[in-house]
Design an enzyme around this catalytic site. Structure first.
Site, PDB file in Angstrom:
ATOM      1  N   ASP A 246       1.198   5.783  -3.561  1.00  0.00           N
ATOM      2  CA  ASP A 246       0.111   5.650  -4.729  1.00  0.00           C
ATOM      3  C   ASP A 246       0.461   4.622  -5.593  1.00  0.00           C
ATOM      4  OD1 ASP A 246      -2.620   6.675  -5.813  1.00  0.00           O
ATOM      5  OD2 ASP A 246      -1.099   7.271  -7.245  1.00  0.00           O
TER       6      ASP A 246
ATOM      7  N   GLU B 156       0.135   1.185  -1.738  1.00  0.00           N
ATOM      8  CA  GLU B 156      -1.318   0.797  -2.295  1.00  0.00           C
ATOM      9  C   GLU B 156      -1.108  -0.162  -3.139  1.00  0.00           C
ATOM     10  OE1 GLU B 156      -5.000   3.274  -4.430  1.00  0.00           O
ATOM     11  OE2 GLU B 156      -2.917   3.673  -4.838  1.00  0.00           O
TER      12      GLU B 156
END
Length: 742
Positions: A343, A379
């Site tokens: 993330d 990401e």
């Protein structure tokens, strides 16, 4: 109680069958107390007197799995200098492998008084703290082996542990919303029949249920608020939170592996749940604030935040780097997971201010013999300056391709001047990844993910509808690149509903025909809706959970998705390991290139064709006889050739088939306008009428055809080119006439 010196490594609480070694790192501490917490809350404090290289440690014979514990760290409390030690706060071990409890937002968890941040508050937090739990590391893995699907063979399914199972009628009620529920045969069967090779779990590291959400009657549903990087989230455990969650999670991984499905974890190493300078003191903040967090240079009382959560971990700190690497190795070696999606991964590349693709963290990953061998997905953005880094990560890494998502959405909603970029995304985004020596599978292609509209909502709403979040509609992305097909939200208009169903199929057909690694968001294959809410991070309700009560159109979408995935698995032309070269000399034994682009009239695309603002239709030829890479046994890969016809225009378009050089005949195997239309044959030079806003796949075949012209909108033949017919009849049927009435 006997107290032995113990060892400084490994950090955390380590049970060896006879007792438990406890080890905690703090450079700033003057003293550290290990606190053993009984079931009734009684606390026994033990001074740790052994210190090696800033690690405080002891071994306690007889301490067994299930023992709850925490720490009290004595040291400077000087926020202006970046230090926040507070022995009145019972602290969670950063290396705890299981965690009991959840915070409630009580004033005792904070080292300042509400309403006056300058006033110190030293109320004991023990009654409100989360506790580490000693775990039994032993587990019968049997013959568990990682599936190890190659990237180019992968189809990833992003899923939420609770959202997948909470409403499933075949999962026993007591198992719904849990690891055990996700391991249930009903869930395994759904994933297996769908054809996915990996399940990417939204955060399962222990996270905090934010007090400000609890005050509004909401909960942290997504889980991007980690407090324990080694512990499976206790809220997803069916059988208890005193270590049972570890065994339950391992059982889930074992069940997935038995079904040949990899387990990838969505991990949040960019920040913790302690928030900004006004957050609670739960763990890292009170242990060694300046060693774990990136502080503002000119004001160490505040945190430098590139995540939008209040803090960022200090990626040049040895303590942070060791924590992350130890955590990653633990999940691979002890929990048997197969990869990670990071993330806001740009934050991991920020040693100082800028994003640096050569940052120490990436060096450590590349040199690690364990982590370098699993799937690594970034990401590739964060909220800081220069944080958007699609295409900027080093070799070994794959990336969520945000440009793929945006371009494909724009193409199908009719934005002008998207055709050229659409072609780049369809062919693996070589403009983003080839320069760094990466392959097409560096691109994780997706149209939807947990963050944003579901696939059904993408074609049903022009605007977000986030009223249920209680933030006045201020949350969530405002520019969704969505199109409601003529009505906002649910409608009884059959024409609008048919178009929405077709658009969902168009997105899926595009995704599964694209080079790279496709990722499907859970429930998109079922037509799941969130009523237009594009930010359900706080919606632990039926709004976010998957409903398994499917109507006819949803059943058809599920069957269509299964067929598309099966087609991709059966045909390597859709999942090449190398970028297209185009020219014949790169096409192996083929006399034509590995890919060619045609207008609907079967002429090769010119620069003018590519640059026409209104062009929304194209035909791509994929040469199955020109796949340059060998298979794993060194054998040359042979496949059928395909034509994929994209018509994003508002009107039906007649496509002409290329000449016999490209194929003796073409068989329709996918039609998003009539999903059951398969088996139709078209000759070279023949024409195919393709409905507005639809996709057709045609596969090369040697079967001759006497008739040329076909109208797909009127042909519906229930055959599947990749699944044998039960009646033994051959696939394909000749059709004649310039129009065909069925």
């Amino acid at each position: 109680m006997q107290i032995w010196p113990g060892q400084p490594y490994p950090l955390g609480a380590t049970y060896d069958g006879s007792g438990t070694n406890f080890a905690l790192m703090s450079r700033i501490a003057d003293a550290v107390e290990l606190c053993l917490i009984a079931q009734d809350g009684t606390e026994t404090r033990i001074n740790l007197t052994e210190v090696d290289a800033h690690v405080w440690h002891a071994y306690l014979p007889g301490i067994q799995p299930g023992q709850r514990y925490g720490y009290r760290v004595h040291g400077p409390y000087d926020p202006g200098a970046g230090h926040r030690c507070d022995p009145s706060k019972l602290l969670l071990d950063p290396y705890a492998k299981a965690i009991h409890g959840q915070i409630d937002g009580d004033q005792a968890l904070y080292s300042y008084r509400f309403g006056n941040p300058e006033e110190r508050h030293e109320e004991d937090s023990a009654a409100h703290a989360m506790l580490g739990v000693v775990v039994n590391p032993f587990f019968d893995w049997g013959h568990d082996r990682p599936p190890r699907h190659e990237y180019h063979e992968s189809v990833i399914y992003e899923a939420h542990v609770k959202g997948m199972t909470q409403l499933h009628p075949d999962v026993p009620e007591e198992l719904r919303g849990t690891y055990a529920g996700l391991a249930h045969p009903a869930m395994i069967e759904h994933l297996s029949s769908l054809g996915v090779t990996a399940i990417e779990l939204m955060p399962v590291h222990q996270f905090v249920d934010d007090p400000h959400l609890q005050e509004r009657g909401l909960h942290n549903y997504w889980g991007y608020n980690t407090i324990g990087f080694f512990a499976p989230h206790n809220g997803y455990a069916a059988f208890g939170s005193d270590g049972q969650q570890v065994q339950e999670f391992k059982s889930l991984v074992k069940a997935m592996h038995d079904a040949n499905i990899e387990v990838i974890l969505d991990v949040v190493y960019n920040h913790t749940a302690e928030g900004n300078h006004l957050g609670p003191t739960l763990s890292f903040r009170g242990i060694d604030n300046a060693a774990y967090y990136r502080l503002v240079d000119h004001d160490p009382s505040h945190y430098f935040d590139t995540t939008g959560t209040g803090n960022s971990l200090l990626m040049r700190s040895p303590a942070v780097l060791q924590l992350i690497m130890d955590s990653l190795r633990y999940w691979v070696e002890e929990m048997h997971v197969d990869g990670f999606r990071f993330d806001l991964a740009s934050t991991l590349a920020r040693q100082f201010h800028e994003v640096d693709r050569l940052a120490v963290f990436f060096d450590l990953v590349h040199q690690d013999p364990v982590i370098s061998q699993v799937k690594l997905i970034a990401e590739p953005w964060d909220l800081g300056d220069g944080g958007y880094q699609v295409g900027g990560f080093p070799p070994l890494w794959t990336e969520w391709n945000g440009q793929y998502r945006d371009t494909v959405r724009d193409f199908w909603r009719g934005e002008p001047s998207t055709l050229s970029e659409f072609a780049s995304r369809l062919t693996g985004s070589s403009d983003l990844y080839e320069h760094s020596g990466r392959r097409p599978f560096a691109s994780i292609n997706f149209v939807t993910a947990h963050d944003g509209f579901t696939l059904r909502d993408l074609v049903s709403y022009n605007e977000k509808h986030n009223e249920a979040n209680g933030e006045g509609g201020a949350d969530g992305e405002a520019h969704n690149r969505s199109w409601n097909c003529g009505a906002e939200g649910p409608t009884d208009d059959p024409q609008v509903n048919r178009l929405r169903e077709r658009q969902q199929r168009n997105f899926l057909a595009t995704l599964l025909a694209s080079q790279g690694v496709p990722m499907i968001s859970h429930g998109d294959e079922l037509g799941r809706s969130q009523a237009g809410n594009n930010n359900t991070y706080c919606q632990d309700t039926e709004l976010s959970w998957i409903s398994w009560d499917l109507d006819e159109s949803q059943e058809e979408l599920l069957a269509f998705t299964r067929r598309l995935i099966a087609l991709r698995h059966n045909h390597p032309v859709f999942r090449r390991r190398r970028f297209f070269a185009g020219a014949p000399e790169h096409g192996g034994e083929s006399d034509i290139g590995d890919i060619e682009w045609f207008t609907p009239a079967a002429s090769r695309m010119s620069d003018a064709d590519w640059n026409t603002t209104y062009a929304r239709s194209i035909m791509v030829f994929l040469n199955g006889h020109a796949i340059p890479e060998p298979d794993q046994r060194g054998q040359r890969i042979e496949d059928d050739s395909f034509l994929v016809l994209f018509n994003a225009a508002a009107e039906r378009i007649e496509f002409t088939m290329p000449d016999v050089t490209y194929g003796a005949a073409w068989e329709v195997v996918v039609d998003t306008n009539s999903p059951e239309t398969r088996g139709t044959l078209v000759s070279p030079g023949g024409t195919l009428m393709v409905e507005s806003r639809s996709v057709a796949y045609l596969r090369s075949t040697d079967a001759p055809s006497e008739h040329d012209d076909v109208d797909l909108a009127s042909k519906a033949e229930r055959v599947d080119p990749d699944i044998p017919r039960s009646d033994g009849a051959p696939h394909g049927e000749h059709v004649g006439g310039s129009t065909h009435d069925g």
